[in-house]
Write a protein that holds these residues in place. Structure first.
Motif, PDB file in Angstrom:
ATOM      1  N   ARG B 280       0.829  -1.211   0.000  1.00  0.00           N
ATOM      2  CA  ARG B 280       0.000   0.000   0.000  1.00  0.00           C
ATOM      3  C   ARG B 280       0.858   1.254   0.000  1.00  0.00           C
ATOM      4  O   ARG B 280       0.559   2.225  -0.662  1.00  0.00           O
ATOM      5  CB  ARG B 280      -0.928   0.011   1.204  1.00  0.00           C
ATOM      6  CG  ARG B 280      -2.219  -0.674   0.899  1.00  0.00           C
ATOM      7  CD  ARG B 280      -3.223  -0.373   1.973  1.00  0.00           C
ATOM      8  NE  ARG B 280      -4.449  -1.069   1.687  1.00  0.00           N
ATOM      9  CZ  ARG B 280      -5.408  -1.262   2.575  1.00  0.00           C
ATOM     10  NH1 ARG B 280      -5.257  -0.785   3.795  1.00  0.00           N
ATOM     11  NH2 ARG B 280      -6.503  -1.887   2.264  1.00  0.00           N
ATOM     12  N   LEU B 281       1.949   1.204   0.786  1.00  0.00           N
ATOM     13  CA  LEU B 281       2.853   2.352   0.797  1.00  0.00           C
ATOM     14  C   LEU B 281       3.497   2.525  -0.566  1.00  0.00           C
ATOM     15  O   LEU B 281       3.719   3.633  -1.030  1.00  0.00           O
ATOM     16  CB  LEU B 281       3.942   2.164   1.854  1.00  0.00           C
ATOM     17  CG  LEU B 281       3.505   2.266   3.306  1.00  0.00           C
ATOM     18  CD1 LEU B 281       4.697   2.082   4.216  1.00  0.00           C
ATOM     19  CD2 LEU B 281       2.856   3.606   3.572  1.00  0.00           C
ATOM     20  N   ALA B 284       1.103   3.930  -3.183  1.00  0.00           N
ATOM     21  CA  ALA B 284       0.656   5.286  -2.885  1.00  0.00           C
ATOM     22  C   ALA B 284       1.493   6.328  -3.599  1.00  0.00           C
ATOM     23  O   ALA B 284       1.059   7.459  -3.794  1.00  0.00           O
ATOM     24  CB  ALA B 284       0.714   5.522  -1.383  1.00  0.00           C
ATOM     25  N   ARG B 285       2.711   5.949  -4.020  1.00  0.00           N
ATOM     26  CA  ARG B 285       3.586   6.930  -4.652  1.00  0.00           C
ATOM     27  C   ARG B 285       3.129   7.302  -6.053  1.00  0.00           C
ATOM     28  O   ARG B 285       3.506   8.320  -6.587  1.00  0.00           O
ATOM     29  CB  ARG B 285       5.005   6.374  -4.749  1.00  0.00           C
ATOM     30  CG  ARG B 285       5.678   6.295  -3.434  1.00  0.00           C
ATOM     31  CD  ARG B 285       7.067   6.884  -3.488  1.00  0.00           C
ATOM     32  NE  ARG B 285       7.550   7.006  -2.123  1.00  0.00           N
ATOM     33  CZ  ARG B 285       7.566   8.143  -1.477  1.00  0.00           C
ATOM     34  NH1 ARG B 285       7.178   9.242  -2.059  1.00  0.00           N
ATOM     35  NH2 ARG B 285       7.998   8.193  -0.249  1.00  0.00           N
ATOM     36  N   ARG B 294      -4.450  14.148 -12.775  1.00  0.00           N
ATOM     37  CA  ARG B 294      -3.738  13.224 -11.896  1.00  0.00           C
ATOM     38  C   ARG B 294      -4.741  12.553 -10.966  1.00  0.00           C
ATOM     39  O   ARG B 294      -5.527  13.212 -10.303  1.00  0.00           O
ATOM     40  CB  ARG B 294      -2.705  13.991 -11.068  1.00  0.00           C
ATOM     41  CG  ARG B 294      -1.391  14.185 -11.820  1.00  0.00           C
ATOM     42  CD  ARG B 294      -0.608  15.326 -11.223  1.00  0.00           C
ATOM     43  NE  ARG B 294      -0.074  14.984  -9.894  1.00  0.00           N
ATOM     44  CZ  ARG B 294       1.006  14.229  -9.721  1.00  0.00           C
ATOM     45  NH1 ARG B 294       1.628  13.714 -10.744  1.00  0.00           N
ATOM     46  NH2 ARG B 294       1.458  13.998  -8.522  1.00  0.00           N
ATOM     47  N   TRP B 296      -5.044   9.893  -7.828  1.00  0.00           N
ATOM     48  CA  TRP B 296      -4.333   9.114  -6.812  1.00  0.00           C
ATOM     49  C   TRP B 296      -5.125   7.865  -6.472  1.00  0.00           C
ATOM     50  O   TRP B 296      -6.352   7.844  -6.642  1.00  0.00           O
ATOM     51  CB  TRP B 296      -4.135   9.944  -5.545  1.00  0.00           C
ATOM     52  CG  TRP B 296      -2.947  10.796  -5.598  1.00  0.00           C
ATOM     53  CD1 TRP B 296      -1.684  10.474  -5.208  1.00  0.00           C
ATOM     54  CD2 TRP B 296      -2.876  12.138  -6.072  1.00  0.00           C
ATOM     55  NE1 TRP B 296      -0.842  11.532  -5.410  1.00  0.00           N
ATOM     56  CE2 TRP B 296      -1.540  12.560  -5.930  1.00  0.00           C
ATOM     57  CE3 TRP B 296      -3.811  13.011  -6.598  1.00  0.00           C
ATOM     58  CZ2 TRP B 296      -1.121  13.826  -6.296  1.00  0.00           C
ATOM     59  CZ3 TRP B 296      -3.399  14.271  -6.972  1.00  0.00           C
ATOM     60  CH2 TRP B 296      -2.056  14.671  -6.826  1.00  0.00           C
ATOM     61  N   THR B 298      -5.995   7.074  -3.801  1.00  0.00           N
ATOM     62  CA  THR B 298      -6.941   7.398  -2.742  1.00  0.00           C
ATOM     63  C   THR B 298      -8.211   8.012  -3.297  1.00  0.00           C
ATOM     64  O   THR B 298      -9.177   8.203  -2.576  1.00  0.00           O
ATOM     65  CB  THR B 298      -6.320   8.406  -1.770  1.00  0.00           C
ATOM     66  OG1 THR B 298      -5.886   9.528  -2.522  1.00  0.00           O
ATOM     67  CG2 THR B 298      -5.163   7.800  -1.026  1.00  0.00           C
ATOM     68  N   ASP B 299      -8.212   8.348  -4.574  1.00  0.00           N
ATOM     69  CA  ASP B 299      -9.416   8.918  -5.152  1.00  0.00           C
ATOM     70  C   ASP B 299     -10.442   7.820  -5.350  1.00  0.00           C
ATOM     71  O   ASP B 299     -10.102   6.651  -5.462  1.00  0.00           O
ATOM     72  CB  ASP B 299      -9.087   9.572  -6.499  1.00  0.00           C
ATOM     73  CG  ASP B 299      -8.333  10.867  -6.313  1.00  0.00           C
ATOM     74  OD1 ASP B 299      -8.556  11.518  -5.283  1.00  0.00           O
ATOM     75  OD2 ASP B 299      -7.514  11.195  -7.168  1.00  0.00           O
ATOM     76  N   PRO B 300     -11.702   8.198  -5.375  1.00  0.00           N
ATOM     77  CA  PRO B 300     -12.712   7.174  -5.639  1.00  0.00           C
ATOM     78  C   PRO B 300     -12.526   6.606  -7.040  1.00  0.00           C
ATOM     79  O   PRO B 300     -12.070   7.300  -7.943  1.00  0.00           O
ATOM     80  CB  PRO B 300     -14.020   7.945  -5.526  1.00  0.00           C
ATOM     81  CG  PRO B 300     -13.664   9.369  -5.693  1.00  0.00           C
ATOM     82  CD  PRO B 300     -12.275   9.513  -5.180  1.00  0.00           C
ATOM     83  N   ALA B 317     -11.977  13.875  -7.030  1.00  0.00           N
ATOM     84  CA  ALA B 317     -11.738  14.630  -5.806  1.00  0.00           C
ATOM     85  C   ALA B 317     -10.738  15.754  -6.039  1.00  0.00           C
ATOM     86  O   ALA B 317      -9.761  15.589  -6.750  1.00  0.00           O
ATOM     87  CB  ALA B 317     -11.208  13.691  -4.741  1.00  0.00           C
ATOM     88  N   ARG B 318     -11.026  16.868  -5.452  1.00  0.00           N
ATOM     89  CA  ARG B 318     -10.020  17.922  -5.370  1.00  0.00           C
ATOM     90  C   ARG B 318      -9.824  18.214  -3.897  1.00  0.00           C
ATOM     91  O   ARG B 318     -10.804  18.377  -3.179  1.00  0.00           O
ATOM     92  CB  ARG B 318     -10.523  19.196  -6.065  1.00  0.00           C
ATOM     93  CG  ARG B 318     -10.405  19.143  -7.553  1.00  0.00           C
ATOM     94  CD  ARG B 318     -10.417  20.554  -8.105  1.00  0.00           C
ATOM     95  NE  ARG B 318     -10.917  20.552  -9.468  1.00  0.00           N
ATOM     96  CZ  ARG B 318     -12.144  20.902  -9.779  1.00  0.00           C
ATOM     97  NH1 ARG B 318     -12.991  21.279  -8.836  1.00  0.00           N
ATOM     98  NH2 ARG B 318     -12.536  20.889 -11.022  1.00  0.00           N
ATOM     99  N   PRO B 319      -8.592  18.270  -3.443  1.00  0.00           N
ATOM    100  CA  PRO B 319      -8.412  18.504  -2.015  1.00  0.00           C
ATOM    101  C   PRO B 319      -9.031  19.828  -1.593  1.00  0.00           C
ATOM    102  O   PRO B 319      -8.739  20.861  -2.180  1.00  0.00           O
ATOM    103  CB  PRO B 319      -6.886  18.506  -1.839  1.00  0.00           C
ATOM    104  CG  PRO B 319      -6.328  18.632  -3.201  1.00  0.00           C
ATOM    105  CD  PRO B 319      -7.335  18.150  -4.161  1.00  0.00           C
ATOM    106  N   LEU B 325     -17.967  15.220  -4.251  1.00  0.00           N
ATOM    107  CA  LEU B 325     -17.004  14.579  -5.119  1.00  0.00           C
ATOM    108  C   LEU B 325     -17.634  14.273  -6.462  1.00  0.00           C
ATOM    109  O   LEU B 325     -16.963  14.013  -7.440  1.00  0.00           O
ATOM    110  CB  LEU B 325     -16.543  13.261  -4.504  1.00  0.00           C
ATOM    111  CG  LEU B 325     -15.742  13.366  -3.233  1.00  0.00           C
ATOM    112  CD1 LEU B 325     -15.498  11.992  -2.683  1.00  0.00           C
ATOM    113  CD2 LEU B 325     -14.439  14.066  -3.530  1.00  0.00           C
TER     114      LEU B 325
END
Lengths: 328, 345
Positions: B280-281, B284-285, B294, B296, B298-300, B317-319, B325
């Protein structure tokens, strides 16, 4: 309940081990306070040893067992005797003077570093591989920097070259008298700024890295995906769903760090001649002042154990899994 | 060799940087003491001179050559950290594997011992111990520091190793090995330890990091032999010789920077090991580009967000950006879909 009782029993055992080690280490080691004093004053004649031993009470004291029992008795009454290097000031007075400087400085700095690091860690973990996350290696460099080295650099730049901040002591004892005055208060803050900055800069990366790693793992969990799918705002998903759950290991670390607040950033205090516990401990070690060393070491150990116990309680409160796991 | 090359390719970039930095330090440690231009302890009349061709890193306040001290310092510091890493890691593997393998009362006892060692604060204890040893004949050279640091450095590793060994012990292949009558030590060395080797490596790197930090700090406050030229001892003498006040940066910056870089290399290496073992780590990169944005991990998953009509994805998603969302307008165009429904999921 069973979990807490088990932990309590464990901490009692740990405390006993620490207290006992504290008793035996000075006896197992070569050299004592009398040797240290004799080394400081080489022209003392041999009979001086007897006199010093009688004064400081370090001579023959009966069997090890009876010494151990009386030592335990003294520890329970918080009576550590007189300091040997500042004879005859009681050890408890010296320690009490040191402890609030350490608590104030290191305590506040630890809370700042924890809050800042955790916040940055949440953001970096949420966008792993993002801009903030890619700054991590630079943060690691700061973390790996020995904090006394950073302290030296800060002293050089802000203390000596620019002259912005004082570089030694906790307050200016010549121009200010301790009390509830604004001038004294700002003077204390002035003196605490560089030491606190040192602690925050070197420890923030550790908090950030840990939070980030847990956050990355948590963000992959199904309930976070579900929260996003529900269309909840990002802020809510980040803080109420992901970060909240990722915070548990972080809290554990925070509890430990709080325990270590009492031991302080030992070396940092030494660089800044800050009159806290670490500074006292080093001076005690240098002059082989056994009672003072024992008292400080015990204080630190008890603080760490208490903080650990507190963390255990908090985790029982926050993490239902611990409560249900008790059965196994 | 091939396996090593494959491992190297799998390492993330930061870990590669760590390996290279560490390699440079090891190289300095190996050849450094052979090429020192001067004896590090010899004093000369040339006091606190800034760097020149004769003294590439200048001299100390007593005219000692800083470069020579530095080269030997890297060697001594690495040597110390290496041995502490070896001894403490060996201790933690022995204790951890034994506890997990024997189980029962032994496990309880060994876990108790390592937990007690874990909560007893190390640095104050080190100061107390070394405070007594220092200045006596038993306190000379690096050996007492190595022993004391090793003695206090094993419990964390033991805890991690035990947890992992415990989970391996309950697997089928261990049961099978027992059934076929393999002896206990053979199971430990050929079945359990090879399976926790990455954990042992991580624990070793961590211990080395701890040893570098602790030994430099202890030397800096003057609790180790001041005549053994480790990097910490250099800083100790620099502080004592008022290197700051006289502005002799060439004296205290090299050792301090070296310790910081060495520490960084070890931390980078460790995150690399973490990422190799925790997928997972690692994943994540990598933010992938989808439809020019882009995305990630983590995005849905972009199935809910329908195409927004211009060929791009809607509803990513935008932070801290939009409230929802999901692009509600886009959702409304999907037959049977509406924003309220999505909200009730």
């Amino acid at each position: 309940m069973q979990f807490i009782l088990r932990r309590l029993a464990f901490y009692l055992v740990a405390a006993w081990v620490a207290i006992t080690a504290n008793f035996f280490i000075p006896r197992a080691m070569p050299g004592d306070a009398v040797d240290a004093i004799l080394a400081k004053f080489p022209n003392l004649l041999p009979p001086a040893r007897k006199a010093l031993e009688a004064t400081l009470g370090t001579g023959d004291q009966g069997s090890v067992w009876s010494q151990y029992v009386s030592y335990l008795n003294h520890v329970f009454h918080l009576d550590f005797g007189a300091s040997l290097s500042n004879y005859p000031t009681p050890v408890t007075t010296i320690v009490a003077n040191g402890v609030y400087w350490t608590l104030g400085l290191v305590g506040v700095a630890t809370v700042i570093a924890f809050t800042l690091g955790t916040g940055l860690g949440i953001l970096a973990g949420w966008r792993a591989g993002g801009r903030l996350d890619r700054a991590l290696p630079a943060m690691m460099f700061l973390q790996a920097t020995p904090y006394f080295f950073l302290a030296l650099l800060l002293i050089q730049v802000f203390g000596i070259t620019l002259g912005y901040f004082p570089v030694a002591g906790a307050y200016d004892g010549i121009n200010y008298t301790p009390g509830w005055s604004w001038a004294y208060f700002t003077n204390v803050l002035d003196h605490a700024f560089l030491p606190a900055l040192t602690i925050v800069v070197t420890s923030v990366a550790g908090w950030m890295l840990q939070m980030r790693n847990v956050m990355v793992t948590t963000v992959g969990e199904d309930y976070v995906v579900a929260a996003q799918a529900k269309g909840l705002p990002d802020r809510r998903v980040i803080f109420t769903y992901a970060a909240r759950n990722a915070l548990l290991p972080q809290l554990q670390g925070f509890g430990l760090a709080l325990g270590f607040v009492v031991s302080g950033a030992l070396v940092m205090e030494i660089v800044f001649s800050y009159p806290g516990i670490g500074y006292l401990l080093l001076n005690a070690a240098a002059s082989k002042d056994t009672p003072l060393m024992q008292a400080i070491f015990l204080l630190i150990t008890i603080a760490v154990l208490a903080a650990n116990l507190l963390v255990d309680l908090v985790i029982v409160l926050f993490d239902p899994r611990v409560r249900t796991r008790e059965a196994t | 060799m091939k396996a090593l090359a494959r491992l190297w390719r799998r390492l993330p970039g930061t870990a590669k940087a760590g390996v290279i930095m560490l390699g440079v330090f090891v190289l300095i440690a190996i050849i450094g003491p052979e090429v020192t231009p001067y004896d590090p302890g010899v004093t000369t009349p040339l006091q606190a001179a800034s760097p020149s061709s004769a003294h590439l890193l200048g001299t100390t306040q007593t005219g000692q050559d800083v470069l020579s001290q530095f080269l030997i310092g890297v060697r001594l510091t690495l040597e110390l950290a290496f041995w502490v890493g070896v001894i403490a890691t060996a201790l933690s593997v022995i204790v951890g594997v034994t506890a997990a393998f024997l189980g029962g009362i032994w496990d309880e006892f060994l876990s108790l011992v390592s937990n007690v060692f874990l909560v007893i604060p190390a640095l104050p204890l080190l100061i107390v111990l070394l405070g007594f040893l220092n200045g006596t004949s038993a306190g000379q050279g690096q050996l007492p520091v190595i022993l004391v640091l090793s003695l206090l450095g094993w419990p964390w590793g033991a805890r991690v190793v035990r947890a992992q060994a415990l989970s391996i012990r309950s697997r089928d292949f261990i049961a099978a090995a027992r059934e076929t009558g393999e002896r206990g030590w053979r199971i430990i060395f050929f079945d359990i330890i090879p399976n926790i080797i990455s954990l042992i490596a991580a624990s070793f790197v961590n211990t080395v990091l701890y040893a570098v930090g602790a030994s430099v700090a202890l030397a800096f406050i003057g609790l180790t032999d001041p005549n053994s030229w480790s990097l910490g001892t250099m800083l100790y003498w620099a502080q004592l010789g008022n290197a700051l006040q006289i502005g002799a940066w060439w004296w205290y910056v090299p050792p301090g920077l070296a310790v910081a870089l060495l520490g960084t290399a070890l931390v980078l290496l460790n995150t690399g090991i973490d990422e190799l073992t925790n997928p997972r780590l690692r994943d994540a990169r990598s933010a992938t580009k989808i439809a020019g944005r882009r995305v990630w991990p983590t995005d849905p998953t972009p199935v809910l967000g329908a195409l927004n009509g211009r060929g791009g994805l809607a509803g990513l998603a935008r932070p801290f950006g939009r409230k929802s969302l999901i692009d509600e307008a886009a959702l409304a165009r999907i037959p049977g879909g509406n924003a309220e429904k999505a909200g009730e999921l």
